[in-house]
Design an enzyme around this catalytic site. Structure first.
Site, PDB file in Angstrom:
ATOM      1  N   PHE A   1     -39.860  43.100 -12.693  1.00 37.44           N
ATOM      2  CA  PHE A   1     -39.957  41.826 -12.208  1.00 37.44           C
ATOM      3  C   PHE A   1     -40.766  42.309 -10.618  1.00 37.44           C
ATOM      4  CE2 PHE A   1     -35.698  39.623 -13.624  1.00 37.44           C
ATOM      5  CZ  PHE A   1     -36.580  39.381 -14.936  1.00 37.44           C
TER       6      PHE A   1
ATOM      7  N   TYR B   1     -36.151  44.805 -10.740  1.00 39.47           N
ATOM      8  CA  TYR B   1     -36.399  43.908  -9.957  1.00 39.47           C
ATOM      9  C   TYR B   1     -37.002  44.691  -8.643  1.00 39.47           C
ATOM     10  CZ  TYR B   1     -36.673  39.450  -7.626  1.00 39.47           C
ATOM     11  OH  TYR B   1     -37.043  38.129  -7.075  1.00 39.47           O
ATOM     12  N   CYS B   2     -38.312  44.505  -8.252  1.00 45.20           N
ATOM     13  CA  CYS B   2     -38.708  45.008  -6.992  1.00 45.20           C
ATOM     14  C   CYS B   2     -38.771  46.419  -6.966  1.00 45.20           C
ATOM     15  CB  CYS B   2     -38.137  44.297  -5.894  1.00 45.20           C
ATOM     16  SG  CYS B   2     -38.986  44.499  -4.311  1.00 45.20           S
ATOM     17  N   LEU B   3     -38.072  47.145  -6.200  1.00 48.72           N
ATOM     18  CA  LEU B   3     -37.801  48.459  -5.734  1.00 48.72           C
ATOM     19  C   LEU B   3     -37.133  48.825  -6.993  1.00 48.72           C
ATOM     20  CD1 LEU B   3     -37.794  51.028  -4.270  1.00 48.72           C
ATOM     21  CD2 LEU B   3     -35.995  50.369  -2.924  1.00 48.72           C
TER      22      LEU B   3
END
Length: 592
Positions: A360, A331-333
């Protein structure tokens, strides 16, 4: 304007006097502390780390070189004002008149009926909208500035315009005036108490309360899905969740959240928990919970996060389940890190350790970082690195402030009005509770991330980043991958995430969800909200992809489950987390 027929208890003057005396005493202490800090600051409190002054100076020089454009803009504004005065005069005489300026669709600052029905407030509203439009148009149309400076000027002009909205001031907000009359001014007294509390909470800096934090407790009504910590090291704890089905998918699911915030964004409440939902679909779920680092972890690098995070977790999951590979989510980073792990494993001949990869709202190509890119230039990074090197980390509140300014009307000014002018308590909201539970960033890791990913954007280039002695080449990633992006994402803009998805050489399914960075992801099927877009045909760019995409109502979660089930390798009896944490810890130390 007061409500007719309503019975209200008049305010107690003695209580108000006592409250104001307490506010005065606490305010004096805050002011004294502020003056002391300013006096001891090397720059006297006049830092300009974003080089905003120089940006506006450059704009002024370019503007003065074409004075005719400024005169033209000025004349247009006066024509708009004349039109507004005429329509207002007509309305005051009882005639119908169309507005000269209207708020943008979804602008909730002017939702109160008085902004439209009352001629005075309608005039105030339209005057502000015309002035805001003129100001933003003037700075946006200046030629001759480099793109980064132009973006910076646009951004900070909008910050000023948003701050000066009449809805943000007690005497020009009809809701606040009405509440003040109804309560005898108690709303303003209570608002002062809220303001002082937030200043004290931020140790002299305003830290706006966005939710009632006392309404939530981690492990009780948020992050409450049953499971155990089965291992830990200096950077993470590995969680294994208790199954709720008799059989589970043979291949485990490993989730790598970002370390900009806490992992439980995917486990807020039972009704919107992705983790709980994945367990119900039969996944054996493992989640990395990252440490909130102190100064002693200042030297921890991006490589350390890869080694002590997903690489260590892969070995632990294999030991516990006996499975050689996992389905992974980042997710993200965490998704950026997952892309790096895929490339590393590919180079090491171990790509089969991750059977499928889901990203994500994750960026791999940072060519279009959105307005966050405004905060990242050489001067800003040098200033930020100086701050981090003094304490060993970047405080989470600074990151939160940056994100909040990108959506200032929603994440700053709406709370100023609610908490300080209306005197209302913040509403209990699990997402905002999580958002306030921010984390710190180790200095070495964060500097590498900002410079290599955002500033230089070399992760997309073959060998642009080297980790553990391995040149990272995202184009060699052949693992089947699923990308979820959000159309209104202001942190990971979807056009950028789309570009990153095109780097992989393996099969990729790209999904565009409605809403933003969080709501676009945390959108359970039971909510029956929003929609998502799919397009299996190759497209030359993001806009072409969207133009021919098909829209499906509801959550993308079921689409993802149908996709990932192809990589689950059948069913086995449910795995209950039972290994003692101490045994796992010894094993983890041996691995790392």
């Amino acid at each position: 304007m007061a409500n007719q027929g309503s019975e209200k208890t008049p305010p107690d003057p003695a209580r108000i006097d006592k409250t104001m005396a307490d506010i005065a005493e606490r305010s004096q202490k805050l002011v004294t502390d502020f003056i002391t800090r300013q006096a001891t600051s090397p720059t006297g409190g006049m830092d300009d780390p974003m080089n905003i002054g120089q940006a506006f100076l450059d704009m002024t020089r370019q503007m003065m070189s074409h004075p005719e454009r400024l005169v033209e803009a000025q004349m247009t504004m006066w024509q708009d004002y004349l039109g507004l005065w005429q329509t207002t005069a007509l309305r005051m005489m009882g005639a119908e008149a169309h507005p000269v300026a209207t708020p943008a669709l979804g602008d909730r600052r002017f939702k109160d009926e008085a902004w439209d029905n009352n001629e005075v407030f309608d005039f105030i509203k339209q005057t502000y909208l015309l002035t805001a439009r003129w100001m933003q148009g003037v700075v946006h149309d200046v030629d001759g500035m480099d793109p980064h400076t132009a973006e910076k000027v646009d951004f900070y002009t909008r910050q000023f315009v948003d701050a000066m909205a009449p809805s943000n001031f007690a005497l020009t907000n009809p809701e606040v005036i009405r509440e003040t009359l109804d309560s005898g001014g108690e709303n303003l007294v209570k608002g002062l108490e809220h303001l002082l509390h937030d200043l004290e909470r931020g140790k002299g800096q305003l830290r706006i309360s966005m939710t009632d934090e006392s309404a939530f407790e981690v492990g009780v009504n948020v992050a409450a899905t049953p499971g155990k910590v089965i291992a830990r090291n200096s950077l993470m704890e590995l969680l294994q969740y208790t199954p709720t089905t008799e059989q589970v998918h043979k291949r485990p699911l490993l989730i790598i959240p970002p370390w900009l915030n806490k992992y439980y964004i995917l486990d807020l409440r039972p009704k919107n928990s992705f983790i709980k939902w994945a367990i119900e679909q039969g996944h054996s779920v493992f989640v990395i919970s990252w440490v909130n680092p102190e100064a002693d972890l200042a030297a921890k690098s991006f490589e350390d996060y890869m080694v002590e995070g997903p690489l260590a977790a892969l070995d632990i999951v294999k030991t516990i389940t006996g499975e050689d590979s996992v389905n992974a989510i980042g997710y993200c980073l965490g998704g950026t890190l997952l892309g790096c792990v895929l490339s590393y494993l590919e180079a090491k001949g171990q790509s089969d350790r991750i059977a499928s990869a889901t990203h994500f709202t994750a960026m791999l190509d940072f060519s279009e970082p959105g307005e966050l890119g405004i905060f990242i230039d050489d001067q800003s990074l040098t200033y930020l690195e100086g701050k981090m090197n003094k304490v060993g980390y970047l405080d989470g509140s600074e990151m939160a402030t940056t994100f909040n300014h990108v959506r200032a009307n929603d994440l700053i000014w709406s709370f100023v009005v609610n908490n300080y002018l209306m005197g209302k308590d913040p509403f209990p909201f699990d997402l905002l509770y999580w958002n306030a539970d921010s984390t710190r960033m180790p200095a070495a890791m964060h500097s590498f991330y900002l410079r290599k990913m955002y500033r230089e954007n070399v992760l997309k280039d073959p060998g642009g980043v080297t980790l553990l002695g391995v040149p990272i080449d995202l184009r060699r990633n052949r693992t089947p991958s699923y990308f979820v992006s959000a159309r209104e994402d202001h942190i990971a803009p979807w056009r950028s995430t789309f570009a990153g998805a095109q780097l992989y050489s393996g099969p990729v399914r790209f999904i565009l969800a409605a809403s933003g960075h969080i709501a676009g992801v945390v959108n359970p099927p039971s909510a029956n909200k929003y929609c998502f877009w799919t397009n299996t045909k190759k497209a030359k760019d993001a806009e072409s992809w969207l133009e021919k995409a098909s829209q499906t109502d509801g959550s993308w979660w079921t689409d993802w489950e149908a996709w990932v089930e192809k990589f689950t390798e059948g069913k086995v009896p449910a795995r209950v987390p039972a290994m003692p944490a101490c045994r796992c810890l010894a094993m983890l130390r041996a691995i790392t």
